[in-house]
Every structure is written in structure tokens, then in C-alpha cells.
Design a protein around this motif. Sequence first.
Motif, PDB file in Angstrom:
ATOM      1  N   GLY A 179       2.623 -26.081 -69.098  1.00  0.00           N
ATOM      2  CA  GLY A 179       2.808 -25.213 -70.254  1.00  0.00           C
ATOM      3  C   GLY A 179       3.381 -25.947 -71.444  1.00  0.00           C
ATOM      4  O   GLY A 179       2.952 -25.732 -72.593  1.00  0.00           O
ATOM      5  N   GLU A 180       4.346 -26.825 -71.200  1.00  0.00           N
ATOM      6  CA  GLU A 180       4.942 -27.595 -72.290  1.00  0.00           C
ATOM      7  C   GLU A 180       3.918 -28.513 -72.931  1.00  0.00           C
ATOM      8  O   GLU A 180       3.871 -28.646 -74.165  1.00  0.00           O
ATOM      9  CB  GLU A 180       6.123 -28.415 -71.759  1.00  0.00           C
ATOM     10  N   ALA A 181       3.081 -29.143 -72.112  1.00  0.00           N
ATOM     11  CA  ALA A 181       2.031 -30.006 -72.652  1.00  0.00           C
ATOM     12  C   ALA A 181       1.062 -29.206 -73.514  1.00  0.00           C
ATOM     13  O   ALA A 181       0.610 -29.676 -74.574  1.00  0.00           O
ATOM     14  CB  ALA A 181       1.289 -30.699 -71.510  1.00  0.00           C
ATOM     15  N   ALA A 229      11.364 -17.945 -59.874  1.00  0.00           N
ATOM     16  CA  ALA A 229      11.053 -19.130 -60.677  1.00  0.00           C
ATOM     17  C   ALA A 229       9.556 -19.405 -60.701  1.00  0.00           C
ATOM     18  O   ALA A 229       8.973 -19.637 -61.767  1.00  0.00           O
ATOM     19  CB  ALA A 229      11.806 -20.334 -60.123  1.00  0.00           C
ATOM     20  N   LYS A 230       8.936 -19.370 -59.540  1.00  0.00           N
ATOM     21  CA  LYS A 230       7.498 -19.658 -59.489  1.00  0.00           C
ATOM     22  C   LYS A 230       6.683 -18.611 -60.229  1.00  0.00           C
ATOM     23  O   LYS A 230       5.752 -18.939 -60.982  1.00  0.00           O
ATOM     24  CB  LYS A 230       7.018 -19.762 -58.038  1.00  0.00           C
ATOM     25  N   LEU A 231       7.018 -17.349 -60.034  1.00  0.00           N
ATOM     26  CA  LEU A 231       6.291 -16.278 -60.715  1.00  0.00           C
ATOM     27  C   LEU A 231       6.415 -16.422 -62.228  1.00  0.00           C
ATOM     28  O   LEU A 231       5.411 -16.402 -62.960  1.00  0.00           O
ATOM     29  CB  LEU A 231       6.828 -14.922 -60.269  1.00  0.00           C
ATOM     30  N   ALA A 232       7.638 -16.564 -62.705  1.00  0.00           N
ATOM     31  CA  ALA A 232       7.864 -16.625 -64.151  1.00  0.00           C
ATOM     32  C   ALA A 232       7.248 -17.872 -64.767  1.00  0.00           C
ATOM     33  O   ALA A 232       6.595 -17.804 -65.822  1.00  0.00           O
ATOM     34  CB  ALA A 232       9.363 -16.591 -64.442  1.00  0.00           C
ATOM     35  N   ALA A 273       3.353 -20.383 -68.127  1.00  0.00           N
ATOM     36  CA  ALA A 273       2.525 -21.562 -68.400  1.00  0.00           C
ATOM     37  C   ALA A 273       1.066 -21.174 -68.622  1.00  0.00           C
ATOM     38  O   ALA A 273       0.380 -21.743 -69.486  1.00  0.00           O
ATOM     39  CB  ALA A 273       2.644 -22.553 -67.246  1.00  0.00           C
ATOM     40  N   HIS A 274       0.588 -20.203 -67.845  1.00  0.00           N
ATOM     41  CA  HIS A 274      -0.780 -19.712 -68.047  1.00  0.00           C
ATOM     42  C   HIS A 274      -0.940 -19.150 -69.461  1.00  0.00           C
ATOM     43  O   HIS A 274      -1.923 -19.452 -70.164  1.00  0.00           O
ATOM     44  CB  HIS A 274      -1.090 -18.640 -67.002  1.00  0.00           C
ATOM     45  N   ARG A 324      -4.110 -22.639 -63.793  1.00  0.00           N
ATOM     46  CA  ARG A 324      -4.480 -21.429 -63.031  1.00  0.00           C
ATOM     47  C   ARG A 324      -4.071 -21.525 -61.573  1.00  0.00           C
ATOM     48  O   ARG A 324      -3.717 -20.511 -60.938  1.00  0.00           O
ATOM     49  CB  ARG A 324      -5.992 -21.187 -63.154  1.00  0.00           C
ATOM     50  N   ALA A 325      -4.087 -22.732 -61.041  1.00  0.00           N
ATOM     51  CA  ALA A 325      -3.747 -22.909 -59.625  1.00  0.00           C
ATOM     52  C   ALA A 325      -2.288 -22.608 -59.336  1.00  0.00           C
ATOM     53  O   ALA A 325      -1.936 -22.238 -58.205  1.00  0.00           O
ATOM     54  CB  ALA A 325      -4.081 -24.335 -59.182  1.00  0.00           C
TER      55      ALA A 325
END
Length: 358
Positions: free
Chosen positions: A231-233, A296-299, A304-305, A334-335
Motif C-alpha cells: 500500500g505504501e508503494a 491487523a491483517k484485516l485492516a 492496502a487494497h 489482492r492476495a
Amino acid sequence: MVAPRAAAIDESGQFPIDVIRAAAAKGLTGVTIPKPWGGMGLDYVSYALAMEVIAQASATVAVSLVVHNSLVAELLAHAGRAKQKEQWLRRLATGEAIGAFALSEPDAGTDAANQTMKAARTAGGYHIAGRKVWVANADAAAVAIVFACTRPGQRGQGVTAFLVPMNAPGIARTARADSLGVRGLGCMDLEFDVDVTDDQVLGSVDQGFRLAMWALQGGRVGIAAQALGIGEAAIQEAIEFAKARQAFGQPIANYQAIQWMLADAATDLEAARMLTWKAADAKDRQERIRLEASMAKLAASEAAHKAADKAMQILASAGYRRGSVVERLFRDVRATEIYQGTSEAQRLIIAAGILAQT
């Protein structure tokens, strides 16, 4: 070394063993493993930071390292007997050996307890027979942690973990069909018809599913960090483009429509980063971080998506073309909403956790 190779890894789909070896030389194959076993002995926040930075350059390299670190090396350090550690842990921590985690089956993805691969008792150990799918790193792995059913019909109460060398007779590797993103992850399907000894049981018999769930807590923190990097990239690509692209006599970064997309994406990503750091910090202090890791993973994956999606919108045709950085990031991100537990699975875990607290 990672960034210059990212596009080629994506284009070829080949497992980047040279990059993984270079990462190993920097200590990145044993970030949290204690120094006496060849690791760096760092905390989980440091590990998350490292995975985020690597993912900014290559999502593939980052998730390969997450699988190797969180799901294999850390699990062996956590549950392995002294002899098992002597055989494998130093080799994993130094990158001499690459690790794989063989849990998923055709009918055991989100429902990971639905294991059908059998481990039948023999005179000196077990005979493992069955199929695993989407095994990351399998293309180059020297050892895999393999989960098999030792008590049929008991689901998670009858699963045992085994340390299986990938050169053992009776393992057939089949390359997976091409994937949308994170290409070059070395994913393979594995067919097992293998004999193992009692010394290869990791942890206790019938307690393997608990070990898998323990490992996935750390893995989800790693995937959250990977998502943040992607997401940052994407945001950085969008900012650079918006400042350079002229429309109606001025940079498009001057327009409120573009500014709001950037502002929303950056805010969501920063909020997810705080949850990721919270979960990483908790990993160092708590045995169980199921709720923190899932949040953390969900957010992070969903933020990022959204960031990649907004970057694609800002770049428009320049981002939509095949081969652009944003196009690769859009496919890769997406993965993060699927592997190591889908977003739907994370919501179920979070709901169960918060309901149990009241």
C-alpha cells in the motif's frame, strides 16, 4: 537488490532464490530466531518493519520470507525438540535451508481443520499419504512442516505436525497454475507417499492443529506488514505521478479530487500500521494474539487494497497498462486478503474474540 529484481520476478514467475539468499546474508531468514541458533534475535516489531520495507520493493520476496520466518523457523523454535533444532533451526535461520508450510488441502483452506491427508501408524513412525496445495516456497524448500490426520474424524483434535525433508522418497511436486499476483512464490501442490519416524513429529501427537494456529498468528502479523508495504508503494507511485502529471495547466496534485483520494488512502494505511505494530508488540509479550493478529491483517490488507485501487485511478491509463509498477502492486495486494486466512475468516475470529470479552 530486491527492488531492481521485482519486475523480473513478476514477469518470469520464477522463485527468486538469489534474492532470498541475499536476504539471508542480511539476517532476514531468521529475524526473531535467537542468536545462538543463527538468527538475529530481534523483536516482532523489528520483524514487521523489515517485512514492510521489503514488500515496498517486492511483495513476492516479502511473503516468501514471512512463510519461512513465521510459519517454519519460528514454529520449530517454539515446538521443536533439541535434536530437531540441531538438525534444522540453524540452517533455516541462516538461509542455508528454505522452509515450507504444508497445511492447505483442496477441501481444507479456510476450514483448515478439515484435514484429509492421513498419517497412519507404522512400526517405527508414520506413513503419510495425501495431497497439499498452494505450498509457498515448495519450489526451493529443503524441509516442510506437514500437517496430517492421525485421528480420523476428530478434525483439529486429531492432526499432527511432521518435519519432512523435501528430498524424502515419495514426494511429488506439481507446479501450480499461474496466479494473478505474487508471482514467483514457488507455490506447488505436493503429493505425499512418505514414511517418517517418530523423531520427525513436531510437538505432540494429535496437537499439530494448535501449532498451525499458533504459527498463523505470527504469519498474519507478517502479512499485515507485507500489505502495508504494498500500500505504501502504491501511494508513493500515485504521489509522484500526481505531482508530475499536468492537466488544465497545473499538476493534478492541485485538484481536490486527487488530494482526497491520497488523504483517505494514507489515513487508512496509517491506522492499519498502528494495529500491525500493536499486534507485533503483543507477539513478544503474549502466547496468544489471535484477536490482535486478525485485526491487523484485516485492516492492513483492506487498506492496502484501497490504496492500490486509488493509485490505479490516479495514474489512469499510465497505471492500467501491463508492466507498470501500480499494475503489479494492484495484482499483488489482492492476495493479502486471501492467504493465511481470508478477510471473512478474520472477521469471524474478531467477532468471536470481542464477544468473549463481554
